[in-house]
Design an enzyme around this catalytic site. Structure first.
Site, PDB file in Angstrom:
ATOM      1  N   ASP A 247       0.857  -1.181   0.000  1.00  0.00           N
ATOM      2  CA  ASP A 247       0.000   0.000   0.000  1.00  0.00           C
ATOM      3  C   ASP A 247       0.901   1.242   0.000  1.00  0.00           C
ATOM      4  O   ASP A 247       2.121   1.156   0.156  1.00  0.00           O
ATOM      5  CB  ASP A 247      -0.998  -0.018   1.166  1.00  0.00           C
ATOM      6  CG  ASP A 247      -2.234   0.816   0.828  1.00  0.00           C
ATOM      7  OD1 ASP A 247      -2.164   1.636  -0.117  1.00  0.00           O
ATOM      8  OD2 ASP A 247      -3.275   0.657   1.489  1.00  0.00           O
TER       9      ASP A 247
HETATM   10  C1  BGC Z   1      -5.130   3.089  -0.042  1.00  0.00           C
HETATM   11  C2  BGC Z   1      -5.309   2.004  -1.075  1.00  0.00           C
HETATM   12  C3  BGC Z   1      -5.125   2.563  -2.461  1.00  0.00           C
HETATM   13  C4  BGC Z   1      -3.784   3.267  -2.553  1.00  0.00           C
HETATM   14  C5  BGC Z   1      -3.494   3.838  -3.915  1.00  0.00           C
HETATM   15  C6  BGC Z   1      -3.889   3.921  -0.269  1.00  0.00           C
HETATM   16  O1  BGC Z   1      -3.847   5.036   0.557  1.00  0.00           O
HETATM   17  O2  BGC Z   1      -5.099   2.500   1.241  1.00  0.00           O
HETATM   18  O3  BGC Z   1      -6.576   1.415  -0.939  1.00  0.00           O
HETATM   19  O4  BGC Z   1      -5.234   1.548  -3.406  1.00  0.00           O
HETATM   20  O5  BGC Z   1      -3.752   4.319  -1.606  1.00  0.00           O
HETATM   21  O6  BGC Z   1      -4.303   4.908  -4.209  1.00  0.00           O
END
Ligand code: BGC
Length: 705
Positions: A247
């Protein structure tokens, strides 16, 4: 490949848009040419994507194409309802169809990977990310995972209209402490396996190309470095061969979690656990060379991840034709069909929570309608907390939808208050609108940004001064003997017992996407009979949370006349609305449950049938749930466990039936050693319209060895 080029394939950076065109964070344009960034997120538009791709393919030494990824969570430009809303359909075919359409639309813009589906089970509506997922039930989560992976990836990942799915967030992100975003998670091994792993297992079995570990830790081990659950459970046990993508900055955050001293240690922990791509932390790029020198990782560890990333690019067809996605614009007809699907699915996502004295549908009788509330004409909010390429304008609002559906009615509109502000000056004018109206529709709820990531709430009522507005309007409508309908917009169940008590009908409209207002109008006017069922229990009080139907029995079950039993002194145990609740314009009666055979062996299957008749005056679709309860087992089993869902559409006065088939293997559970067992004994089979035991028909069968 040089070490830097290898680490480039393990790096994902963000891109964005400047006024003059796409920009990539920091030094990324040069980095792409140098081959030291191999993956990008958040770049939109086929021209921009292809321009960037050309840098990699034509100007980098190895000509390796870039993987373009984006959060296409419930649509790309055409937005479908948010996942929690769509979960209300309990319909895997529809879930797959919306994912397919979202993938086509995103691919037409050059995207190759989506950070979806989000399949975290949530039993805590305080947690804002409940909106992104399947709700409280692991069986639903697993069905949604399969359907979404199937729809997203299509028949062949290399197709120009297929996206690589990233199932997220692995795993047990939902039970963050006290519903607080990013907080620590500490649950039992059993709950992990029974509740939180099944959706991910289903995603792997459906062929998900990628999985994203959650930001959170599980009992002290951050998921980004959880070797036992990543390399152990996913890869060794389930045979997952795809890519693990971290993440956003999660590898860097291992330092703040307190398990890594610096970027090199953080990178080594994540890589060793099996994480292949570092999203936005630059720990792999900067830290892995140091980790190599320190002997924390080997070149073989790095090569393994590089191979996985290259294999995914190969599967996506990027080496054959890096411009395949985004090279053919979609036809107007395809776009129009998608929009129609968004409308149909949105209408089916609406959950009618109450409908006193058949206040709904309004049909032709409402010649003058008062439409009140800050969400009645709020296009941007209809998108929910993710919107990919959908701009703030362009979602059909309730005001627009009702005006289009009721061209001969006069629709008067006043917001009354803003969603969150304290100013009440607009309330008197809004109340006055009710005076000459035949019916009142209140559009209340949360702003889209009040759910989603980093959007936990400790109070689950209406924000701002909406309650004051609603109470004033409800009072005036009652004084004038006019029906008052409340439409609730939210990314979670809201706690509004006073509204449930006083409004004539309440619809949960969640965030329904591009066609929100048309869908709401179809239900309000009766063109569509509501059929959505809530995938999360609705609490009556915050103190009831976590609240879910599948709890284990207490040794002292609640008893109002016995003090020493499992209950609250100041609130009921029961939810406001149970899991699966949702009314229709029909009136369904279930009867004659038959389950065969009476004695079931492990290799067999049971069949359950129930008669359903529509004794109402309108055609409607009924949803029937099949639950089981293992009455006596060495490990206490939940009071109800969902095992199947069936639907039947019936005309007024029509009688039909639904049928379930359940392999006996579905009645296994994890024994004392957490291994699946099929234990002889009695199992209750329960069938009905929701998880309220009082509304279920039941019979008991025997399992035999
Ligand atoms: C979120 C994810 C997301 C990623 C990319 C993160 O802050 O937890 O769910 O896919 O950002 O945007």
């Amino acid at each position: 490949m040089t070490l830097a080029e290898k680490l480039g394939q393990l790096t994902m950076a963000a891109a964005g848009h400047a006024v003059t065109g796409p920009v990539i964070a920091g030094d990324s344009v040069e980095a792409i040419k140098a081959g030291i960034i191999g993956n990008l997120l958040n770049l939109m538009g086929a021209d921009h994507v292809h321009a960037m791709q050309r840098l990699a393919v034509e100007q980098s030494r190895l000509h390796i194409p870039v993987l373009f990824a984006l959060d296409v969570t419930h649509g790309y430009r055409t937005l479908f309802p948010v996942s929690l809303a769509e979960a209300s359909l309990f319909d895997p075919e529809a879930w797959a169809l919306t994912a397919r359409e979202a993938a086509k639309e995103a691919c037409a813009d050059g995207i190759a990977m989506t950070f979806a589906p989000m399949i975290d089970v949530s039993r805590d509506p305080r947690w804002g990310r409940s909106v992104e997922g399947p709700g409280e039930d692991p069986w639903v989560g697993a069905r949604m995972a399969e359907a979404k992976v199937r729809g997203t990836q299509g028949a062949e990942l290399a197709s120009a209209d297929s996206l690589a799915a990233v199932a997220k967030h692995y795993c047990a992100y939902g039970p963050v402490t006290a519903g607080r975003e990013y907080a620590s998670v500490d649950i039992s091994e059993r709950t992990l396996r029974e509740v939180h792993l099944p959706p991910f297992e289903a995603a792997v079995r459906a062929g998900a190309a990628s999985i994203m570990p959650a930001f959170t830790d599980l009992a002290g081990i951050p998921m980004t470095a959880h070797a036992a659950l990543l390399d152990g459970w996913l890869r060794a046990r389930l045979g997952f061969e795809g890519v693990l993508v971290s993440d956003y900055n999660a590898i860097g955050e291992l330092i703040r979690h307190g398990i890594a001293a610096d970027a090199a240690e953080a990178a080594a922990l994540a890589l060793k656990a099996g994480v292949d791509i570092d999203m936005m932390a630059s720990c792999y790029r900067n830290g892995l060379p140091v980790a190599l020198n320190r002997g924390l990782v080997t070149l073989a560890d790095i090569d393994r991840s590089v191979r996985r990333v290259l294999a995914l690019k190969e599967r996506l067809g990027l080496f054959d034709d890096p411009y395949r996605r985004g090279s053919a614009p979609e036809t107007d007809a395809a776009i129009a069909r998608r929009r129609q699907l968004a409308r149909d699915v949105a209408a089916r996502s609406i959950v009618m929570l109450t409908n006193r004295a058949d206040a709904l549908p309004l049909e032709g009788s409402a010649r003058t309608l008062a439409l009140v509330g800050p969400l009645a004409d709020a296009s941007a909010e209809m998108r929910g907390p993710w919107w990919a390429a959908a701009g703030p304008e362009g979602q059909v609002t309730a005001l627009e939808g009702l005006r289009a559906a009721l061209p001969r009615s006069e629709i008067r509109y006043a917001p009354g208050v803003a969603i969150e502000a304290q100013d009440t000056a607009g309330i008197p004018a809004a109340v006055e609108l009710c005076d000459n109206a035949d019916a009142v529709v209140l559009c209340l709820g949360e702003a889209a940004a009040m759910s989603g990531e980093a959007a936990s709430r400790a109070h689950l009522g209406l924000p701002g001064q909406q309650r004051l507005l609603a109470e004033a309007v409800l009072e005036r409508a009652r004084a004038r003997s006019k029906p008052a309908i409340a439409v609730l917009f939210s990314g979670r169940p809201l706690i509004v017992p006073w509204l449930i008590e006083r409004a004539d009908a309440v619809l949960a409209a969640w965030f329904l996407g591009s066609e929100a207002g048309n869908a709401i109008a179809e239900v309000i006017t009766g063109r569509v009979s509501p059929s959505g069922r809530t995938a999360m229990s609705w609490p009556q009080a915050v103190g009831q949370i976590p609240l879910f139907y599948g709890e284990r029995p207490s040794g002292r079950p609640a008893n109002p006349v016995d003090h020493y039993t499992s209950k609250y002194l100041d609130a009921p145990n029961e939810p406001q609305f149970p899991f699966g609740h949702g009314l229709t314009y029909g009136r369904f009666v279930l009867s004659d449950l038959t389950v065969t055979p009476e004695t079931l062996q492990e290799g067999g299957a049971l069949e359950a049938r129930v008669a359903v008749s529509n004794e109402g005056r309108k055609a409607a679709e009924e949803t029937v749930f099949l639950f089981v309860h293992d009455k006596l087992a060495r490990v206490a089993r939940p009071v109800l466990e969902l095992k199947g869902v069936a639907k039947v559409r019936l005309q007024p006065g029509e009688r039909g039936s639904v049928r379930f088939e359940l392999p006996a293997s579905e009645l296994r559970f994890l024994g004392m050693d957490l291994q699946p067992v099929f234990e002889p004994g009695e199992v209750e089979i329960l069938v009905g319209p929701c998880a309220d035991r009082k509304q279920l028909l039941s019979t008991t069968i025997r399992l035999s060895a």
